[in-house]
Design a protein around this motif. Structure first.
Motif: not given
Length: 157
Positions: A70-92
């Protein structure tokens, strides 16, 4: 009730009071793994342990995630480098104790496959950090199980 967390940026992955880092090697190459992370956000519910539902929002610049408990997250993607890096932060989130959270995924080629590294960078009160440190072995098992499930999913495509 959802609470707004402190907005952090990519450098938080190095400075967070709590950093849990997990790695696994999978047979699929980075060019197959990356789209599964970034483009097929709903697919996370099929392979990432504990994810009940996930959706991309804001034309791929955000995500909404619901865990099986039941835990919920809304997130913002901070990095999306093809084939190398994906990062996001939780906003709420409705998760107690959390003040800030950033998840960072790194993909590096490894013997024809991918070395997948997941960093869980968080801030919260001392009790939260202590509990999360105790939960580290379980999170590691869940990550490795998820990496295997992702690999099976990608090999079936």
């Amino acid at each position: 009730m959802a609470r707004r967390l402190r907005p952090v940026e990519l450098d938080f992955v190095e400075s967070a009071p709590l950093r849990l880092v997990f790695a696994a090697e999978i047979a699929a190459p980075p060019e197959a793994v990356y789209p599964a992370l970034v483009d097929d956000v709903p697919g996370w519910a099929c392979w990432f342990t504990g994810v009940a539902r996930a959706a991309s929002t804001h034309d791929g610049r955000g995500r909404e995630v619901r865990l099986t408990g039941g835990t919920r997250f809304t997130e913002t993607v901070l990095a999306a480098e093809p084939d190398a890096h994906y990062a996001y932060r939780v906003d709420t989130t409705n998760a107690p104790g959390l003040r800030a959270l950033l998840e960072d995924w790194r993909l590096t080629p490894a013997g024809g496959g991918t070395r997948l590294r997941w960093t869980f960078a968080a801030d919260g009160p001392a009790a939260f950090r202590w509990v999360m440190t105790l939960a580290r072995p379980g999170l590691g098992r869940a990550f490795r199980k998820s990496a295997r499930a992702l690999d099976r999913r990608l090999s079936a495509v």
